[in-house]
Design an enzyme around this catalytic site. Structure first.
Site, short mmCIF file in Angstrom:
data_model
loop_
_atom_site.label_atom_id
_atom_site.label_comp_id
_atom_site.label_asym_id
_atom_site.label_seq_id
_atom_site.Cartn_x
_atom_site.Cartn_y
_atom_site.Cartn_z
N ASP A 1 -11.53 -2.96 -1.28
CA ASP A 1 -10.76 -2.66 -0.09
C ASP A 1 -9.26 -2.67 -0.42
O ASP A 1 -8.76 -3.56 -1.12
CB ASP A 1 -11.06 -3.71 0.98
CG ASP A 1 -10.37 -3.45 2.30
OD1 ASP A 1 -10.66 -2.40 2.91
OD2 ASP A 1 -9.55 -4.28 2.72
N GLU B 1 -11.01 2.00 -2.84
CA GLU B 1 -10.41 2.57 -1.64
C GLU B 1 -8.92 2.62 -1.93
O GLU B 1 -8.21 1.62 -1.78
CB GLU B 1 -10.68 1.72 -0.40
CG GLU B 1 -10.07 2.36 0.85
CD GLU B 1 -9.74 1.36 1.96
OE1 GLU B 1 -9.74 1.78 3.14
OE2 GLU B 1 -9.46 0.19 1.67
#
Length: 543
Positions: free
Chosen positions: A205, A266
């Site tokens: 993330d 990401e």
């Protein structure tokens, strides 16, 4: 599960499980590991290669689990660590690999480290794990700089002793200080913990956000932050070169296992920068946000596809393709409007969505995505044809974006509504009868359940299953070659391998299919005239 090849990830189709909304095994309204385990046969039958599970760690749920209070545990609402271990083993018996989310940019404000930092006070080693600073102005009453949080408002919150701490997202998500060796050592230990339990990889993330300019200079932007560097060459907290040292150390850990583990980034970065994250000694793949956000227009899609492949070629990394995820409006809804990209004018979002049109386009987009070289991601429910729930009652909204924006941005709850599995009334098999899902399901989802899809030979679920079966059985679709062929305006036509073609008609008129070809799978009826209708895609085999 066979140890086929350590390069399985180069062409893998990975199914995203937003666990809170996937399947509820105990009837408390929240999806859990028991529910996921009960649906593993469904996922294996769908034909995907792996699961990516959104955060399942202990969390106060200020941001749907992306505020982690313990990186080595399981949130009690989701189950236990022993259940997680069993689920991983069961998934492997079905031939499904398991990828977890890791959230290294920030922790929860309830994490023991942050609680220790608050108690220890300014200048302490405990505070050095995070980014604390003195304020500006008289008595330090102003934030240290002008940075804004992605969810709205300033990126700084003041503590009782007068210092400020950085949070690029919600105040409940304080940013870690990755210049602190203790932070790096802790996350390396977390990776080994889950790898030792059998996890096959991690989705990282905010992979582009961990490194910050220690000078913390002003940005000069007057509004909430976005997730990219917005064209700035030396952004103070996005896409800085320091993240690459972190990922090189992580890659060494992943490669130390007998069956190498993988990483997916990401990373919202400027054009040309994504390849830096995918060098041979760093991460394996990254999400392709350019493809997800691209309008459904032939010229722009071809440009994004070409750029995605060629930008990564120098580092030998495959592209990935994705149409929806837990942060974006479901693509059935996006494609049912005049502006089919992610960023649409507010006036367009207020207009009713043409779901029939959106569904036709979504079917075509699915065949396009699954015919491209590289990996692909399926967001739970897209294989059922689910649309964005845009009329959730305001009192049901839980995304922090809603509150932080002063109720001007509804946030991401509309794509996170729990899945419908069977039956004619809510909870549609999401949980036992009588379950009240944590977000309400539309009544008309009775037509979208997995059960309803099973009984319709032309359903979205049947299309996905057939496409994934052909993708697995067809060598031309497993390779990494793509060759564009001439085609009419507003259409796409390309060849995979030696014999397979994909044609996509995004024009407003039917077009003839290529000569000497046999259709293998189409997103809609071709009719007797063998013309490809508008908003339709087809896979063809050369005769």
């Amino acid at each position: 599960m066979s140890n086929a090849s350590d390069s399985w990830w180069r062409s893998a189709v990975i199914y995203q499980v937003y666990i809170r909304s996937f399947a509820d095994g105990d009837g408390d309204g929240t999806g859990d590991i028991a529910g996921l385990r009960s649906r593993l046969p469904y996922l294996a039958g769908l034909g995907v290669d792996a699961l990516w599970i959104n955060p399942w760690y202990p969390s106060p749920m200020a941001d749907g689990g992306y505020d982690v209070s313990d990186y080595r545990g399981i949130h009690p609402a989701f189950g236990t660590l022993d259940e997680a271990r069993q689920m991983i083993a069961e998934a492997h018996t079905f031939g499904l690999r398991v990828i977890l989310d890791i959230v290294p940019n920030h922790t929860s404000d309830q994490h023991v480290w942050f609680q220790q930092a608050l108690a220890a006070g300014p200048g302490s080693p405990q505070r050095d794990r995070y980014i604390f600073r003195e304020g500006r102005g008289e008595d330090g009453c102003l934030p240290p700089n002008d940075w804004h949080a992605c969810f709205g408002g300033p990126a700084w919150t003041r503590t009782a002793d007068g210092q400020w701490y950085l949070h690029l997202f919600a105040p409940e998500q304080p940013d870690l200080n990755w210049d602190n060796p203790e932070v790096r050592t802790e996350f390396e230990s977390v990776l080994r913990f889950w790898f030792d339990l059998g996890v096959d990889g991690f989705r990282i993330d905010v992979a582009h956000g961990m490194d910050k300019d220690p000078a913390l200079p002003d940005l000069g932007l007057p509004h909430f932050s976005v997730m990219t560097a917005e064209g700035q060459q030396d952004h103070p907290h996005w896409d800085r070169d320091g993240v690459h040292d972190i990922f090189r150390s992580w890659r060494a850990i992943a490669d130390s296992y007998s069956v190498a583990r993988i990483f997916v980034a990401e990373a919202h970065v400027r054009p040309g920068r994504l390849a830096d994250y995918l060098r041979p000694d760093e991460l394996h793949t990254a999400f392709n946000f350019d493809f997800l956000r691209c309008p459904l227009e032939a010229g722009r899609l071809r440009e994004v596809i070409d750029r995605s492949i060629t930008d990564l070629a120098p580092v030998g990394a495959p592209a990935t393709w994705v149409l929806s995820n837990h942060d974006e409006t479901r693509h059935v809804t996006r494609h049912g409007r005049a502006h089919t990209g992610v960023t649409t004018p507010l006036s367009d979002r207020r207009q009713p969505c043409d779901l029939a049109l959106g569904t036709r386009r979504a079917r075509a987009a699915a065949l396009l995505m699954l015919s491209l070289p590289g990996g692909a991601y399926i967001y739970q429910g897209e294989e059922l044809g689910l649309y964005e729930v845009e009329n959730l009652p305001e009192e049901a909204l839980q995304d922090p974006v809603w509150e932080r924006s002063g109720h001007t941005r509804r946030g991401r709850d509309g794509c996170r509504v729990p899945l419908p599995w069977n039956g004619d009334t809510p909870p549609f098999g999401f949980g036992p009868p009588g379950t009240t899902p944590w977000l309400p399901q539309p009544d008309d989802w009775k037509s979208y359940t997995a059960e309803a899809n099973e009984t319709d030979p032309t359903s979205m679920l049947k299309l996905y299953r057939n496409a994934l079966r052909l993708r697995r059985l067809t060598p031309d679709l497993r390779g990494e070659e793509l060759h564009w062929l001439d085609s009419p305006e507003d259409t796409l036509l390309f060849q995979r391998g030696s014999d397979l073609l994909c044609a996509v008609n995004l024009s407003d008129r039917p077009i003839p299919l290529p000569d000497a070809c046999t259709p293998l799978l189409s997103s809609g009826s071709l009719g007797k005239d063998q013309l490809l209708p508008p908003d339709t895609a087809v896979w063809l085999r050369r005769d």
